[in-house]
Design an enzyme around this catalytic site. Structure first.
Site, PDB file in Angstrom:
ATOM      1  N   ASP A   1       0.803  -1.226   0.000  1.00 22.86           N
ATOM      2  CA  ASP A   1       0.000   0.000   0.000  1.00 22.86           C
ATOM      3  C   ASP A   1       0.835   1.274   0.000  1.00 22.86           C
ATOM      4  OD1 ASP A   1       1.036  -0.414   2.491  1.00 22.86           O
ATOM      5  OD2 ASP A   1      -0.783   0.095   3.582  1.00 22.86           O
ATOM      6  N   GLU A   2       2.101   1.177  -0.391  1.00 25.94           N
ATOM      7  CA  GLU A   2       2.964   2.339  -0.239  1.00 25.94           C
ATOM      8  C   GLU A   2       4.076   2.280  -1.285  1.00 25.94           C
ATOM      9  OE1 GLU A   2       5.727   4.088   3.366  1.00 25.94           O
ATOM     10  OE2 GLU A   2       4.573   2.269   3.679  1.00 25.94           O
TER      11      GLU A   2
END
Lengths: 386, 338
Positions: free
Chosen positions: A105-106
């Site tokens: 998610d990053e």
């Protein structure tokens, strides 16, 4: 000095929890905790509704429920998160090839070369957020700056659904008031020692004489002072080749039964090799991880020739490794098991016997992969004869 | 087992038999001696060898045993060596369920030389870490494979023998290669757990690998639809040059076929590139296929004659390498996805 870079740091907001809230409308707006079911797991993600109660990731679920008894605990569905993550990363790659994923998610994006095409960094950040929302229904927070350090600090400043730009002339004004602990690489212990020296903020760190910092930061003094001044030359490294693929599980109740351990291990080997095949790698090293009730953690590994992606062979090595470990510690109560593969190489060379002798084993692997894809990881798993 | 560092010396009928073993392979040599008494003893092999080597050629050695010591005298030199009882030395008994066959040393050596490079090394599929030796009618066949490529070689024997398949471990193959010369015959005895070769005054025995060799016949393309014939030396040299800029680890090169022309291409992670054009005899349609260049080079080096024939099907199927039309030694190489 070359022209300033344009770096974005994109961080999905409460990613796992948001995916769950989107997939299950009844959870929308409710306090959701994603984590191992039962009393034993830790929080993998917490929705914003539950963060208000002081719940955060890596907190034991039990503690989360104490702080927020009405929280809804959801078992993680990593396969689903990987799918959504792939959609998000697809958006990133529409803007640049220089994508450095930090987790599902990053990611950091170096969009320097794309600025002419899509406008400036801020325009691109806005467009990336828009495309992510259109395709996944999720929000992201984006930081824009001329290096990774600042981009990451920027993305954290206005969560959720934020967009923060740190312009070169604003670097000092932005960084100076921040506490030293915000700097990547300064943990609570180092922060405490700096505070003993009267250094609480990045501004103080930047301006402090080396003689004060040296006893605490040693050879890193220069690096941290640079960082406190917002200087960071680290490049965005795209597609860093994967070094290891692993799966692990913390059990609800400690396991003492050897047969049960082997069964759990076989499931983990299944999960690991499924991902290995999905990424089209072969592995030359198999490792297991065992955490005892007292939290002491052991790893055992064995190299494997030739590299393979076959579940049967990898599971067999993992089972052997566990057998050896259990021979040393027959009475151990085990709270976590993991299976990892490393020494990865691309699946390029075709095998003579996958078309003959090993075809059956491979067909079984493929069939299980398909069942897991459709019905989830728990739908079917290998038995064990140990 | 420390005694494995020793040699077993046995005197019978004026003959000295010297035995060495590592439990996987065993070697016995015989030599005429003048002996006053029969007997058996073991002494450290390395020390005895060093003593013999450092003495002048044609020096006569006189051994005498006194209790648990052996004295070796040679003109003005004298060495007293420790011994261990011969009863502790592991020897391989007579072979069970034997089959015997005679073959010339040159033929057996050819069978081993032309296939040994395809054996696997320390493969978890332990049955690939050796060579298949197969008797089939009048044929004696060797097959070796590491799962990516395969080598097969066969010779016709003088007489028909019963069909049998055994797997000789890698070490046994490599040792036997060193013992074989170009003159004379070798008698092979195949037991249920061992294979034995009598080569002159030397008796060599190797354990067999207990396992099932893959059904190699199924992976040898019978009639590949596309055949490429090239000058063997020209193709070999071109492959070798292309290989210089192939990825050092994976060794992948691309073969692009057009009518009567083969293009070889390689590039490495530094984005350096090599390209070679080779004139060939090829009438099929355009095709691209990737290979580990080392596997192709091994096969091309092993075939005989001035020409080489590559039989290809497509980019995902195995390639047959042989001397045009020949069947006595054949090589199969699986492609790489590039």
């Amino acid at each position: 000095m070359s022209a300033p870079r344009v770096i974005l740091h994109v961080d999905m907001d409460a990613f796992y929890a948001s995916v769950e809230q989107r997939d299950r409308p009844e959870l929308a707006g409710r306090p959701v905790v994603v984590g191992g079911a039962g009393g034993r797991g830790v929080v993998a993600a917490a929705s914003y509704e539950v963060r208000r109660f002081g719940v955060h990731s890596a907190m034991p679920i039990r503690e989360a429920l104490r702080r927020c008894p009405q929280a809804i605990v959801v078992t993680p569905r990593f396969k689903r998160y990987r799918e959504v993550s792939a959609q998000v990363f697809e958006v990133f790659r529409e803007f640049t090839d220089l994508v450095e994923g930090l987790s599902l998610d990053e990611a950091f994006l170096d969009v320097t070369a794309s600025t002419g095409l899509f406008g400036g960094g801020e325009d691109m950040a806005r467009e990336i957020k828009k495309r992510i929302r259109e395709r996944t229904g999720l929000t992201a927070s984006v930081g824009v700056a001329h290096n990774k350090l600042l981009a990451k600090l920027a993305s954290e400043m206005d969560k959720p659904d934020g967009l923060t730009v740190i312009r070169p002339e604003k670097v000092r004004a932005t960084l100076d008031p921040l506490p030293v602990g915000r700097l990547y690489g300064i943990g609570p212990k180092t922060a405490a020692r700096l505070e003993e020296q009267g250094i609480f903020t990045l501004g103080q760190l930047r301006a402090a004489p080396e003689s004060v910092l040296w006893p605490v930061l040693r050879r890193e003094t220069r690096t941290f002072q640079d960082r406190a001044a917002g200087v960071d030359e680290r490049p965005v490294v795209s597609d860093a080749p994967e070094k290891q693929i692993s799966s692990e599980e913390t059990f609800d109740v400690d396991i003492r039964d050897h047969k049960e351990m082997q069964e759990r291990l076989a499931q983990l080997a299944d999960r690991t090799t499924e991902r290995l095949r999905a990424r089209q790698y072969k592995a030359g090293m198999v490792s297991i991880k065992v955490r005892r009730r007292d939290f002491e953690t052991f790893t055992r590994q064995r190299s494997f020739n030739p590299p393979t992606q076959e579940t049967r062979l990898i599971a067999q090595v993992a089972a052997d490794l566990l057998d050896h470990w259990l021979a040393e510690q027959p009475r151990a109560a085990v709270r976590l098991l993991g299976v990892g593969v490393s020494d990865l190489e691309p699946e390029q060379q075709l095998d003579l016997f996958t078309t003959a002798e090993f075809r059956e084993a491979r067909r079984l692997d493929d069939a299980l992969d398909r069942i897991h894809d459709r019905f989830g990881d728990t739908a079917i798993h290998r038995g064990t004869d140990r | 087992m420390p005694i494995l560092a020793n040699l077993l010396l046995v005197i019978t009928d004026g003959r000295l038999a010297i035995t060495a073993t590592d439990l996987e392979v065993e070697l016995v040599t015989n030599v005429n001696v003048t002996a006053t008494k029969e007997g058996r003893i073991t002494i450290a092999g390395r020390k005895l060898l060093d003593i013999c080597r450092s003495l002048p050629e044609a020096t006569t050695l006189v051994f005498s045993q006194d209790g648990d010591r052996v004295t070796v005298k040679a003109s003005r030199s004298r060495f007293v060596l420790a011994t261990q009882p011969a009863g502790d030395f592991p020897v391989i008994d007579e072979l069970q369920q034997q089959q015997k066959l005679m073959i010339s040393q040159a033929d057996l050596r050819w069978l081993l030389d032309k296939t040994h490079f395809s054996m696997a090394q320390q493969d978890v599929r332990y049955y690939l870490n050796g060579m298949l030796l197969e008797t089939d009618g009048k044929m004696l066949r060797t097959v070796a494979t590491d799962g990516h490529r395969l080598a097969l070689c066969e010779v016709e024997l003088a007489s028909k023998i019963s069909g049998q398949q055994v797997i000789v471990p890698r070490k046994g193959v490599l040792e036997m290669q060193r013992l074989l010369g170009t003159e004379g015959d070798v008698q092979i005895t195949i037991g249920s757990n061992h294979i034995r070769a009598h080569i002159g005054d030397v008796r060599f025995t190797s354990k067999l690998i207990d396992g099932r060799f893959p059904e190699y016949g199924r992976v040898i393309p019978a009639a590949p639809p596309r055949t490429v014939v090239a000058d063997r030396e020209a193709l070999r040299a071109a492959l070798q040059r292309t290989a210089i800029l192939a990825n050092e680890k994976y060794r992948g090169i691309r073969l692009a076929l057009k009518k009567n022309q083969l293009t070889l291409q390689a590039h490495n992670p530094e984005q350096e590139e090599a390209e070679e054009q080779v004139e060939v005899n090829y009438r099929g349609d355009d095709l691209e296929v990737g290979f580990n260049v080392s596997y192709l080079l091994d096969a091309i080096a092993a075939i005989d004659g001035n020409e080489v024939e590559l039989g290809v099907t497509d980019g995902n199927s195995s390639c047959l390498v042989r001397s045009p039309g020949a069947s006595s030694n054949r090589y199969v190489v699986m492609p790489m996805r590039l």
